[in-house]
Design a protein around this motif. Structure first.
Motif, PDB file in Angstrom:
ATOM      1  N   GLY A  42      -1.106  -1.876  24.368  1.00  0.00           N
ATOM      2  CA  GLY A  42      -0.724  -2.848  25.286  1.00  0.00           C
ATOM      3  C   GLY A  42       0.632  -3.286  25.153  1.00  0.00           C
ATOM      4  N   ALA A  43       1.279  -3.842  26.044  1.00  0.00           N
ATOM      5  CA  ALA A  43       2.750  -4.292  25.800  1.00  0.00           C
ATOM      6  C   ALA A  43       2.639  -5.475  24.741  1.00  0.00           C
ATOM      7  CB  ALA A  43       3.345  -5.051  27.117  1.00  0.00           C
ATOM      8  N   ARG A  44       1.701  -6.526  24.657  1.00  0.00           N
ATOM      9  CA  ARG A  44       1.693  -7.286  23.799  1.00  0.00           C
ATOM     10  C   ARG A  44       1.758  -6.789  22.228  1.00  0.00           C
ATOM     11  NH1 ARG A  44      -2.839 -10.745  25.822  1.00  0.00           N
ATOM     12  NH2 ARG A  44      -2.242  -9.898  27.743  1.00  0.00           N
ATOM     13  N   LYS A  74       5.306  -5.485  21.390  1.00  0.00           N
ATOM     14  CA  LYS A  74       6.095  -6.436  21.032  1.00  0.00           C
ATOM     15  C   LYS A  74       5.843  -7.026  19.353  1.00  0.00           C
ATOM     16  CE  LYS A  74       4.958  -8.653  24.859  1.00  0.00           C
ATOM     17  NZ  LYS A  74       4.924 -10.095  25.535  1.00  0.00           N
ATOM     18  N   HIS A 100       6.691 -14.648  28.297  1.00  0.00           N
ATOM     19  CA  HIS A 100       5.063 -14.319  28.529  1.00  0.00           C
ATOM     20  C   HIS A 100       4.358 -15.205  27.075  1.00  0.00           C
ATOM     21  CE1 HIS A 100       1.220 -12.146  29.100  1.00  0.00           C
ATOM     22  NE2 HIS A 100       1.647 -12.699  30.380  1.00  0.00           N
ATOM     23  N   SER A 153       2.002 -13.962  25.949  1.00  0.00           N
ATOM     24  CA  SER A 153       1.885 -12.805  24.618  1.00  0.00           C
ATOM     25  C   SER A 153       3.006 -12.588  23.764  1.00  0.00           C
ATOM     26  CB  SER A 153       1.257 -11.641  25.366  1.00  0.00           C
ATOM     27  OG  SER A 153       2.412 -11.075  26.051  1.00  0.00           O
ATOM     28  N   ASN A 176      11.042  -6.656  27.159  1.00  0.00           N
ATOM     29  CA  ASN A 176       9.631  -6.836  27.535  1.00  0.00           C
ATOM     30  C   ASN A 176       9.672  -6.393  28.976  1.00  0.00           C
ATOM     31  OD1 ASN A 176       6.793  -7.113  28.216  1.00  0.00           O
ATOM     32  ND2 ASN A 176       6.996  -9.448  27.929  1.00  0.00           N
ATOM     33  N   TYR A 182       6.339  -5.711  33.459  1.00  0.00           N
ATOM     34  CA  TYR A 182       6.277  -5.522  34.835  1.00  0.00           C
ATOM     35  C   TYR A 182       7.491  -4.491  35.357  1.00  0.00           C
ATOM     36  CZ  TYR A 182       2.983  -8.838  36.737  1.00  0.00           C
ATOM     37  OH  TYR A 182       1.879  -9.697  37.026  1.00  0.00           O
ATOM     38  N   SER A 242       3.465  -1.690  29.823  1.00  0.00           N
ATOM     39  CA  SER A 242       2.130  -1.903  29.808  1.00  0.00           C
ATOM     40  C   SER A 242       1.543  -0.844  30.624  1.00  0.00           C
ATOM     41  CB  SER A 242       1.890  -3.303  30.209  1.00  0.00           C
ATOM     42  OG  SER A 242       0.482  -3.365  30.633  1.00  0.00           O
ATOM     43  N   HIS A 264      -1.875  -0.464  31.712  1.00  0.00           N
ATOM     44  CA  HIS A 264      -2.640  -0.857  32.588  1.00  0.00           C
ATOM     45  C   HIS A 264      -1.805  -1.979  33.649  1.00  0.00           C
ATOM     46  CE1 HIS A 264      -2.709  -3.018  28.808  1.00  0.00           C
ATOM     47  NE2 HIS A 264      -2.843  -4.124  29.489  1.00  0.00           N
ATOM     48  N   LYS A 265      -0.750  -2.384  33.524  1.00  0.00           N
ATOM     49  CA  LYS A 265       0.229  -3.272  34.414  1.00  0.00           C
ATOM     50  C   LYS A 265       0.907  -2.349  35.261  1.00  0.00           C
ATOM     51  CE  LYS A 265       0.873  -7.685  33.825  1.00  0.00           C
ATOM     52  NZ  LYS A 265       1.615  -8.597  32.945  1.00  0.00           N
TER      53      LYS A 265
END
Ligand SMILES: *Cc1c(COP(=O)(O)O)cnc(C)c1O
Length: 386
Positions: free
Chosen positions: A88-90, A93, A114, A116, A196, A199, A219, A221-222
């Motif tokens: 995931g993006a988190r 990061k 964000h 996260s 980040n 989006y 991300s 899934h986003k």
């Protein structure tokens, strides 16, 4: 409670009611699966499915072509020297923060970062200094604010920050900060920069080299039409030995990624959608035009779009004084708007919100956006007398 048969009946296959609606949920518009990804999900859904051919390093699997994806296609797509797939993006990061910083160090975040990003810094033990934005209505981020924050932080902590973060765009207003300017300011202080792009990567062109940033997080899934949870991470060459440091106990495994990341359907859906994702980023100008067109239609009805104007992203934040007024008088109260939209098979505005809400126009096209705008208008007319 015991796990008897009657209790277990709660579980098993569960239908998803919202599947046939027009979806304007910012969390979901960029994560809808392509046909190819839907097929990949069925084919590769078994646990550890990609490990059939693994010789110990996930990103070196040749068949399915994970190696070509991670080491060639992905760095090219992100404009980075090196890339990895994460969960995931988190996680992307966190891997950067945790490898670059140590407890007691500090980082610079934009004021719209964000949650996260915050928990990633907290988990590492980093202090956080934020660059303020201008507040309502634009929430603009002054690039020079990074220089000020870095200088103030050096006085406060006695050392430069381990990292600066740019949220591009933020998840509330869809504002795209001036990343290139910010990166160049941070580099004057030798501070590495993490973009980040939860989006942005997979929706719009994002190129780390062109923006001058050292890391990009995305991300799946986003914004990359993957089922997830899955993320991507791009890294500049000089930081690769730090972020990709290997375990001293198992020479094949990278510490920050806990050895292996996506190991089944998540990466296979990401790869299955990738050709279409690359194509759609080339359509970004049209997406921005659609967002502006939709925003203008809503503003004609009395909604007010907050954040950057003219807007440059599909994620938009609206203030809706009229809907709020109606919600104060109508029987169903603040849930009336959600319920009306549900009747029209429009999904994605949080239940109970009327005064402020966000939505996304990504991938819907003019026809569906027209249907959504018409529905908003009808709902306003229906309660005109209130
Ligand atoms: C959604 C979001 C994230 C989290 O992405 P994950 O891939 O679920 O970790 C991070 N940052 C921003 C700005 C987001 O909107």
């Amino acid at each position: 409670m015991t796990l008897d048969d009657s209790y277990l009946q709660k579980f098993g296959f569960i239908k998803r009611e919202t599947l046939s609606s027009i979806n304007i949920d910012p969390l979901q518009t960029g994560g809808l699966l392509t046909e190819a990804a839907r097929k990949a999900l069925a084919e590769w859904g078994d646990g550890y499915s990609v490990c059939d051919y693994c010789g110990g390093v996930l990103d070196q699997i040749k068949k399915p072509p994970i190696e070509a994806f991670v080491h060639k296609a992905l760095p090219e797509f992100l404009g980075c020297d090196k890339a990895r797939v994460t969960n995931g993006a988190r996680e992307s990061k966190f891997a950067v923060m945790h490898s670059l910083g140590k407890p007691g160090d500090w980082v610079v975040f934009d004021g719209l970062a964000h949650y996260s990003s915050y928990v990633g810094a907290e988990r590492t033990g980093l202090n956080i200094k934020t660059v303020p934005h201008t507040g309502s209505p634009e929430y603009y981020l002054e690039p020079e604010g990074y220089g000020t924050a870095i200088e103030e932080g050096i006085k406060e902590y006695g050392k430069p920050p381990a990292l600066a973060l740019i949220t591009y765009p933020d998840g509330n207003y869809g504002n795209l900060p001036e990343a290139k300017k910010i990166a160049s300011i941070c580099h004057e202080y030798d501070v590495p920069v993490l973009l980040n792009g939860a989006y942005s990567v997979g929706r719009m062109p994002v190129n780390a080299k062109e923006l001058g940033v050292d890391f990009v997080a995305g991300s799946g899934h986003k914004s990359m039409a993957a089922s997830g949870p899955i993320g991507v991470l791009g890294v500049r060459e000089e930081y690769a030995p730090i972020v990709f440091k290997k375990s001293r106990y198992n020479k094949a495994k990278e510490i920050e990624f806990l050895g292996c990341t996506a190991r089944g359907a998540t990466i296979m859906t990401l790869m299955a959608s990738f050709p279409e994702v690359v194509q759609r980023t080339r359509n970004w100008d049209q997406e921005v035009e659609n967002a502006r067109w939709f925003s203008a239609r809503l503003e004609d009805m009395g909604f007010i779009q907050r954040g950057q104007k003219p807007h440059a992203h599909d994620l938009m934040f609206f203030e809706a004084p009229r809907l709020y007024e109606i919600s104060q008088k109508v029987k169903k109260g603040r849930y009336f708007f959600y319920k009306e939209l549900k009747k029209q098979k429009i999904h994605g505005i949080k239940a109970g919100l009327t005064k402020y809400f966000k939505l996304s126009t990504f991938g819907l096209g003019r026809e569906k956006l027209g249907i959504v705008a018409d529905s908003f208008e009808e709902i306003l007319q229906k309660y005109e007398e209130l």
